[in-house]
Design a protein around this motif. Structure first.
Motif, PDB file in Angstrom:
ATOM      1  N   SER A 294       0.828  -1.200   0.000  1.00 15.77           N
ATOM      2  CA  SER A 294       0.000   0.000   0.000  1.00 15.77           C
ATOM      3  C   SER A 294       0.866   1.254   0.000  1.00 15.77           C
ATOM      4  CB  SER A 294      -0.910   0.006   1.217  1.00 15.77           C
ATOM      5  OG  SER A 294      -1.623   1.219   1.311  1.00 15.77           O
ATOM      6  N   ILE A 295       0.452   2.233  -0.793  1.00 11.98           N
ATOM      7  CA  ILE A 295       1.139   3.520  -0.761  1.00 11.98           C
ATOM      8  C   ILE A 295       0.353   4.537   0.073  1.00 11.98           C
ATOM      9  CG2 ILE A 295       2.244   3.163  -2.991  1.00 11.98           C
ATOM     10  CD1 ILE A 295       0.182   5.044  -4.229  1.00 11.98           C
ATOM     11  N   VAL A 296      -0.777   4.104   0.621  1.00 13.49           N
ATOM     12  CA  VAL A 296      -1.598   4.994   1.454  1.00 13.49           C
ATOM     13  C   VAL A 296      -1.559   4.601   2.932  1.00 13.49           C
ATOM     14  CG1 VAL A 296      -3.131   5.598  -0.438  1.00 13.49           C
ATOM     15  CG2 VAL A 296      -3.692   3.641   1.003  1.00 13.49           C
ATOM     16  N   ASP A 297      -1.075   3.384   3.234  1.00 15.70           N
ATOM     17  CA  ASP A 297      -1.009   2.920   4.620  1.00 15.70           C
ATOM     18  C   ASP A 297       0.358   2.292   4.877  1.00 15.70           C
ATOM     19  OD1 ASP A 297      -1.367   1.970   7.160  1.00 15.70           O
ATOM     20  OD2 ASP A 297      -2.868   0.455   6.641  1.00 15.70           O
ATOM     21  N   ASN A 302       1.539  -6.124   4.307  1.00 13.27           N
ATOM     22  CA  ASN A 302       1.255  -7.002   3.174  1.00 13.27           C
ATOM     23  C   ASN A 302       2.006  -6.537   1.937  1.00 13.27           C
ATOM     24  OD1 ASN A 302      -0.473  -8.452   4.783  1.00 13.27           O
ATOM     25  ND2 ASN A 302      -2.358  -7.618   3.904  1.00 13.27           N
ATOM     26  N   GLY A 303       2.531  -7.518   1.191  1.00 15.28           N
ATOM     27  CA  GLY A 303       3.258  -7.193  -0.025  1.00 15.28           C
ATOM     28  C   GLY A 303       4.759  -7.341   0.101  1.00 15.28           C
ATOM     29  N   TYR A 304       5.219  -7.713   1.318  1.00 18.17           N
ATOM     30  CA  TYR A 304       6.656  -7.882   1.550  1.00 18.17           C
ATOM     31  C   TYR A 304       6.962  -9.277   2.091  1.00 18.17           C
ATOM     32  CZ  TYR A 304       7.020  -2.765   1.273  1.00 18.17           C
ATOM     33  OH  TYR A 304       6.969  -1.463   0.856  1.00 18.17           O
ATOM     34  N   PHE A 305       8.127  -9.790   1.735  1.00 18.13           N
ATOM     35  CA  PHE A 305       8.650 -11.008   2.332  1.00 18.13           C
ATOM     36  C   PHE A 305       9.552 -10.636   3.510  1.00 18.13           C
ATOM     37  CE2 PHE A 305       8.618 -14.904  -0.701  1.00 18.13           C
ATOM     38  CZ  PHE A 305       7.247 -14.797  -0.814  1.00 18.13           C
ATOM     39  N   GLN A 306       9.836 -11.607   4.372  1.00 17.45           N
ATOM     40  CA  GLN A 306      10.811 -11.400   5.436  1.00 17.45           C
ATOM     41  C   GLN A 306      12.221 -11.290   4.861  1.00 17.45           C
ATOM     42  OE1 GLN A 306      10.021 -14.841   7.900  1.00 17.45           O
ATOM     43  NE2 GLN A 306       8.719 -13.656   9.300  1.00 17.45           N
ATOM     44  N   GLU A 307      12.453 -11.993   3.784  1.00 16.67           N
ATOM     45  CA  GLU A 307      13.773 -12.047   3.155  1.00 16.67           C
ATOM     46  C   GLU A 307      14.207 -10.678   2.643  1.00 16.67           C
ATOM     47  OE1 GLU A 307      15.711 -14.273  -0.789  1.00 16.67           O
ATOM     48  OE2 GLU A 307      13.682 -14.737  -0.104  1.00 16.67           O
ATOM     49  N   MET A 308      15.513 -10.434   2.669  1.00 13.26           N
ATOM     50  CA  MET A 308      16.068  -9.173   2.186  1.00 13.26           C
ATOM     51  C   MET A 308      16.716  -9.361   0.823  1.00 13.26           C
ATOM     52  SD  MET A 308      15.297  -7.202   4.718  1.00 13.26           S
ATOM     53  CE  MET A 308      16.259  -5.700   4.510  1.00 13.26           C
ATOM     54  N   GLU A 309      16.731  -8.280   0.050  1.00 16.41           N
ATOM     55  CA  GLU A 309      17.435  -8.294  -1.226  1.00 16.41           C
ATOM     56  C   GLU A 309      18.945  -8.327  -0.976  1.00 16.41           C
ATOM     57  OE1 GLU A 309      16.269  -8.655  -4.104  1.00 16.41           O
ATOM     58  OE2 GLU A 309      14.203  -7.906  -4.179  1.00 16.41           O
ATOM     59  N   ALA A 310      19.712  -8.435  -2.065  1.00 16.51           N
ATOM     60  CA  ALA A 310      21.163  -8.555  -1.960  1.00 16.51           C
ATOM     61  C   ALA A 310      21.793  -7.341  -1.282  1.00 16.51           C
ATOM     62  CB  ALA A 310      21.774  -8.764  -3.342  1.00 16.51           C
ATOM     63  N   TYR A 345      -0.891   0.533  -7.589  1.00 14.28           N
ATOM     64  CA  TYR A 345       0.133   1.127  -6.730  1.00 14.28           C
ATOM     65  C   TYR A 345       1.545   0.926  -7.274  1.00 14.28           C
ATOM     66  CZ  TYR A 345      -3.417   1.609  -3.027  1.00 14.28           C
ATOM     67  OH  TYR A 345      -4.526   1.959  -2.286  1.00 14.28           O
ATOM     68  N   ASP A 346       1.727  -0.068  -8.147  1.00 11.32           N
ATOM     69  CA  ASP A 346       3.066  -0.377  -8.648  1.00 11.32           C
ATOM     70  C   ASP A 346       3.498   0.555  -9.769  1.00 11.32           C
ATOM     71  OD1 ASP A 346       5.391  -2.033  -8.507  1.00 11.32           O
ATOM     72  OD2 ASP A 346       4.771  -3.065 -10.329  1.00 11.32           O
ATOM     73  N   TYR A 347       2.588   1.390 -10.237  1.00 10.84           N
ATOM     74  CA  TYR A 347       2.912   2.265 -11.369  1.00 10.84           C
ATOM     75  C   TYR A 347       4.014   3.259 -10.999  1.00 10.84           C
ATOM     76  CZ  TYR A 347       2.384   5.601 -15.191  1.00 10.84           C
ATOM     77  OH  TYR A 347       2.636   6.404 -16.266  1.00 10.84           O
ATOM     78  N   PHE A 348       3.975   3.766  -9.778  1.00 11.48           N
ATOM     79  CA  PHE A 348       4.822   4.895  -9.403  1.00 11.48           C
ATOM     80  C   PHE A 348       6.244   4.442  -9.052  1.00 11.48           C
ATOM     81  CE2 PHE A 348       0.433   6.000  -8.419  1.00 11.48           C
ATOM     82  CZ  PHE A 348       0.296   7.139  -9.198  1.00 11.48           C
ATOM     83  N   ASN A 349       7.112   4.448 -10.057  1.00 12.50           N
ATOM     84  CA  ASN A 349       8.517   4.129  -9.871  1.00 12.50           C
ATOM     85  C   ASN A 349       9.326   5.016 -10.796  1.00 12.50           C
ATOM     86  OD1 ASN A 349      11.136   2.530 -10.543  1.00 12.50           O
ATOM     87  ND2 ASN A 349      10.338   1.550  -8.701  1.00 12.50           N
ATOM     88  N   LEU A 350      10.355   5.656 -10.269  1.00  8.56           N
ATOM     89  CA  LEU A 350      11.116   6.620 -11.060  1.00  8.56           C
ATOM     90  C   LEU A 350      11.865   5.976 -12.211  1.00  8.56           C
ATOM     91  CD1 LEU A 350      12.551   8.905  -8.226  1.00  8.56           C
ATOM     92  CD2 LEU A 350      10.660   9.401  -9.778  1.00  8.56           C
ATOM     93  N   ASN A 351      12.247   4.706 -12.055  1.00  6.27           N
ATOM     94  CA  ASN A 351      13.054   4.043 -13.082  1.00  6.27           C
ATOM     95  C   ASN A 351      12.226   3.322 -14.128  1.00  6.27           C
ATOM     96  OD1 ASN A 351      15.546   4.757 -11.795  1.00  6.27           O
ATOM     97  ND2 ASN A 351      15.145   3.140 -10.285  1.00  6.27           N
ATOM     98  N   LEU A 352      11.129   2.699 -13.707  1.00  2.00           N
ATOM     99  CA  LEU A 352      10.321   1.903 -14.634  1.00  2.00           C
ATOM    100  C   LEU A 352       8.922   1.748 -14.067  1.00  2.00           C
ATOM    101  CD1 LEU A 352      10.303   0.104 -17.235  1.00  2.00           C
ATOM    102  CD2 LEU A 352      10.879  -1.820 -15.748  1.00  2.00           C
ATOM    103  N   VAL A 353       7.909   2.173 -14.820  1.00  4.17           N
ATOM    104  CA  VAL A 353       6.539   2.020 -14.327  1.00  4.17           C
ATOM    105  C   VAL A 353       6.200   0.537 -14.222  1.00  4.17           C
ATOM    106  CG1 VAL A 353       5.812   4.244 -15.244  1.00  4.17           C
ATOM    107  CG2 VAL A 353       5.544   2.196 -16.656  1.00  4.17           C
TER     108      VAL A 353
END
Length: 370
Positions: A294-297, A302-310, A345-353
């Motif tokens: 969510s970009i409003v809350d 929700n929407g995330y894993f416990q795991e971290m990126e590299a 909500y996934d549209y808003f990304n500076l690098n790639l919509v």
């Protein structure tokens, strides 16, 4: 099996042109009067070939992507409110508010169909039940009106034939479901997504189970009648199929979406599917349901894993985890793809919509390595 996408879509020179076109998309509201020529305007023949190849790809055996969008009756004001902004490799777009579609949005149905997409809409049992509870609350808040006895006197008891609240709900549910199904013909949708979640009937006594079965029947019988009359239309089930007392409708569904919006690992996704895999639930058409954060809350996890990126700082998005889950073979059932809620909500990304949705698509249906 590898599902190579680009070999179906376009030759290398078309990839370059499309990449240039995608970079010109704006991620904010259309505040500047700048018009960038589309590929269709620049090279109509190349665009025609691209659409033809895209439809051919959609007809192949590949991992499916369903996206859900929260839409309104108003004219689209931002790019993420347009169907045409969705990544071309998405297979289905499901709208949460199907009626009173604005003409601008409705006109985009045919545009995305040219890309092999189908536009469907949600019919949600829980929403019908919630509205009924509101109706009962509103009735209870009204001042009591004396009931007239036969002969015109006030203060008598209700007649024996007056329906109970439960009987009234069954009629209401049936009427509302039928009305929602009529919306599909009104706007020419390509199908429906039937949403049902409910408590486990195993914990109910016989009286409760009979009431629960009647409620399901009031909802699903209308759906079954619609499907029998519209065999070519798409029907997707989303929810908890293990809680259906009569699950025969599932055999007519193209896919069964198992929501795992709060899952924080692939193991939890597998567990959710395992719980849904009861007798009568087809095991050859599962999609796992995740959500865009969510970009409003900001407090919504929700929407995330416990795991971290590299980088050790960024949590893995559930869309990426679900895509990785979908390509890992497991015995006992077939993983056909993923379903993504709140895709807008996934549209808003500076690098790639739609960066995360595109990443998930490429994991499941990777481009060939040269």
């Amino acid at each position: 099996m590898k599902h190579n996408m680009k070999k179906f879509l376009f030759p290398a020179f078309a990839v370059v042109v499309l990449s240039m076109a995608s970079c010109s998309e704006w991620t904010d509201t259309e505040s500047l009067d700048i018009e960038y020529p589309s590929l269709e305007e620049q090279n109509p023949e190349l665009y025609r070939q691209y659409l033809e190849a895209l439809r051919a790809y959609k007809a192949t055996d590949h991992k499916i992507v369903v996206t859900e969008m929260r839409n309104t009756a108003l004219a689209p004001a931002q790019r993420n409110e347009h169907l045409t902004s969705m990544p071309d490799s998405v297979d289905y777009i499901s709208l949460l508010t199907p009626d009173n579609i604005h003409p601008t949005l409705h006109a985009e149905f045919d545009e995305v169909r040219q890309k092999g997409m189908k536009v469907i809409y949600n019919i949600d049992y829980n929403a019908i039940e919630k509205r009924w509870e509101q109706i009962l609350e509103e009735e209870a808040a009204k001042p009591e009106v004396p009931v007239a006895e036969e002969g015109g006197e006030e203060g008598g008891e209700p007649t024996p034939d007056e329906p109970t609240d439960e009987e009234r709900f069954l009629a209401y549910c049936s009427e509302q479901t039928a009305a929602l199904l009529e919306v599909g013909a009104k706007y020419g949708y390509d199908g429906i997504q039937v949403c049902f979640t409910g408590p486990a009937p195993q914990a109910m006594n016989e009286e409760q189970k009979a009431e629960y079965a009647a409620r399901q029947q009031a909802f699903l019988s209308k759906i079954g009648e619609w499907k029998a009359a519209n065999e070519s239309k798409t029907m997707i089930f989303r929810g908890t199929p293990q809680n259906l007392i009569d699950n025969t409708l599932l055999s007519s569904c193209d896919y069964v979406v198992i929501p795992a919006l709060s899952a924080t690992s692939t193991n939890k996704m597998s567990y959710a599917v395992l719980m849904a895999s009861v007798e009568g639930v087809p095991s050859d058409r599962f999609l796992i349901g995740v959500t865009i954060p969510s970009i409003v809350d900001p407090s919504n996890e929700n929407g995330y894993f416990q795991e971290m990126e590299a980088d050790g700082k960024t949590r893995v998005r559930a869309t990426k985890g679900a895509a990785q889950w979908a390509v890992c073979e497991e015995s006992g059932y077939t993983k056909c793809g993923i379903s993504i809620a709140d895709a807008q909500y996934d549209y808003f990304n500076l690098n790639l919509v739609y960066k995360n949705i595109r990443e998930a698509i490429n994991i499941m249906n990777p481009t060939p390595k040269h």
